[in-house]
Design a protein around this motif. Structure first.
Motif, PDB file in Angstrom:
ATOM      1  N   ALA A  16       0.841  -1.205   0.000  1.00  0.00           N
ATOM      2  CA  ALA A  16       0.000   0.000   0.000  1.00  0.00           C
ATOM      3  C   ALA A  16       0.876   1.254   0.000  1.00  0.00           C
ATOM      4  O   ALA A  16       0.562   2.228  -0.696  1.00  0.00           O
ATOM      5  CB  ALA A  16      -0.941  -0.007   1.203  1.00  0.00           C
ATOM      6  N   ILE A  17       1.957   1.237   0.770  1.00  0.00           N
ATOM      7  CA  ILE A  17       2.871   2.386   0.780  1.00  0.00           C
ATOM      8  C   ILE A  17       3.431   2.606  -0.621  1.00  0.00           C
ATOM      9  O   ILE A  17       3.433   3.734  -1.138  1.00  0.00           O
ATOM     10  CB  ILE A  17       4.015   2.179   1.805  1.00  0.00           C
ATOM     11  N   GLU A  18       3.909   1.550  -1.240  1.00  0.00           N
ATOM     12  CA  GLU A  18       4.480   1.663  -2.585  1.00  0.00           C
ATOM     13  C   GLU A  18       3.451   2.157  -3.589  1.00  0.00           C
ATOM     14  O   GLU A  18       3.741   3.019  -4.426  1.00  0.00           O
ATOM     15  CB  GLU A  18       5.062   0.319  -3.012  1.00  0.00           C
ATOM     16  N   GLN A  19       2.234   1.652  -3.498  1.00  0.00           N
ATOM     17  CA  GLN A  19       1.175   2.079  -4.420  1.00  0.00           C
ATOM     18  C   GLN A  19       0.798   3.540  -4.169  1.00  0.00           C
ATOM     19  O   GLN A  19       0.625   4.316  -5.112  1.00  0.00           O
ATOM     20  CB  GLN A  19      -0.048   1.180  -4.255  1.00  0.00           C
ATOM     21  N   GLU A  27       6.021  11.106   1.218  1.00  0.00           N
ATOM     22  CA  GLU A  27       6.696   9.922   1.745  1.00  0.00           C
ATOM     23  C   GLU A  27       5.903   9.403   2.940  1.00  0.00           C
ATOM     24  O   GLU A  27       5.632  10.153   3.876  1.00  0.00           O
ATOM     25  CB  GLU A  27       8.124  10.265   2.171  1.00  0.00           C
ATOM     26  N   ILE A  28       5.538   8.137   2.899  1.00  0.00           N
ATOM     27  CA  ILE A  28       4.666   7.550   3.918  1.00  0.00           C
ATOM     28  C   ILE A  28       5.436   6.489   4.694  1.00  0.00           C
ATOM     29  O   ILE A  28       6.088   5.636   4.102  1.00  0.00           O
ATOM     30  CB  ILE A  28       3.403   6.953   3.274  1.00  0.00           C
ATOM     31  N   MET A  53      12.015  11.853   9.490  1.00  0.00           N
ATOM     32  CA  MET A  53      11.036  12.101   8.445  1.00  0.00           C
ATOM     33  C   MET A  53      10.940  13.571   8.056  1.00  0.00           C
ATOM     34  O   MET A  53      10.445  13.896   6.984  1.00  0.00           O
ATOM     35  CB  MET A  53       9.667  11.555   8.865  1.00  0.00           C
ATOM     36  N   HIS A  54      11.440  14.439   8.891  1.00  0.00           N
ATOM     37  CA  HIS A  54      11.423  15.876   8.617  1.00  0.00           C
ATOM     38  C   HIS A  54      12.505  16.279   7.610  1.00  0.00           C
ATOM     39  O   HIS A  54      12.604  17.434   7.236  1.00  0.00           O
ATOM     40  CB  HIS A  54      11.611  16.649   9.925  1.00  0.00           C
ATOM     41  N   LEU A 136      12.470   8.032   1.790  1.00  0.00           N
ATOM     42  CA  LEU A 136      12.358   7.291   3.047  1.00  0.00           C
ATOM     43  C   LEU A 136      12.057   5.828   2.755  1.00  0.00           C
ATOM     44  O   LEU A 136      11.401   5.507   1.764  1.00  0.00           O
ATOM     45  CB  LEU A 136      11.243   7.876   3.927  1.00  0.00           C
ATOM     46  N   LYS A 137      12.487   4.960   3.642  1.00  0.00           N
ATOM     47  CA  LYS A 137      12.215   3.534   3.491  1.00  0.00           C
ATOM     48  C   LYS A 137      10.716   3.280   3.455  1.00  0.00           C
ATOM     49  O   LYS A 137       9.939   3.990   4.093  1.00  0.00           O
ATOM     50  CB  LYS A 137      12.812   2.750   4.656  1.00  0.00           C
ATOM     51  N   ASN A 138      10.312   2.248   2.737  1.00  0.00           N
ATOM     52  CA  ASN A 138       8.903   1.879   2.666  1.00  0.00           C
ATOM     53  C   ASN A 138       8.550   0.780   3.659  1.00  0.00           C
ATOM     54  O   ASN A 138       7.423   0.310   3.682  1.00  0.00           O
ATOM     55  CB  ASN A 138       8.541   1.412   1.255  1.00  0.00           C
ATOM     56  N   ASP A 139       9.506   0.365   4.477  1.00  0.00           N
ATOM     57  CA  ASP A 139       9.221  -0.699   5.437  1.00  0.00           C
ATOM     58  C   ASP A 139       8.482  -0.154   6.656  1.00  0.00           C
ATOM     59  O   ASP A 139       8.297   1.051   6.804  1.00  0.00           O
ATOM     60  CB  ASP A 139      10.508  -1.421   5.849  1.00  0.00           C
TER      61      ASP A 139
END
Length: 148
Positions: A16-19, A27-28, A53-54, A136-139
């Protein structure tokens, strides 16, 4: 936490993050821990900083924060997002995520909220294949077992 979030649910959330990120330069990230002893928004701000994340170029990071055993949830955006979105921007996302959580479906709830965030952010931060990079990483980040 693995007794609540399964490997399949983790894969579903990451997909879902990648999509969602395919629609937006936003960036989620998702952070899951067991307990939260403070206001979940305050804890989400702490985690947001700890995950750096900032540091996105457009300040358009989004964090979905979940404390499973404390039954707490928050979704927050960085300064770049908060400067341009209406005050109730996160409300429908929170409502949908929490409805799934009440049924014990954390994977589907987070996935739905993440996809909704991607759609909403597309208006303000559209994806540009020429300039966008995955900052940011998607994990999923997981907290330790201590209280926060």
């Amino acid at each position: 936490m693995r007794d609540i979030i399964t490997e399949d649910q983790e894969k579903e959330i990451i997909e879902a993050i990648e999509q969602a990120e395919a629609n937006t330069s936003g960036e989620i990230r998702v952070h899951i821990e067991n307990k939260c002893q403070i206001d979940p928004l305050d804890r989400a701000v702490e985690v947001f900083a700890a995950l750096h994340m900032h540091q996105t170029k457009l300040r358009n990071g989004v964090l979905f924060y979940v404390a499973l055993k404390s039954h707490k949830f928050a979704v927050i955006g960085d300064a770049g997002i908060n400067a341009v979105v209406p005050p109730n921007f996160w409300d429908d996302i929170k409502t949908n995520v929490l409805a799934a959580f009440k049924n014990g479906d954390y994977g589907k709830g987070l996935s739905k909220g993440i996809l909704m965030a991607g759609e909403h952010l597309r208006t303000f931060f559209p994806f540009d294949a020429q300039t966008d990079t995955n900052e940011l990483k998607n994990d999923i980040s997981f907290g330790k077992d201590e209280d926060h």
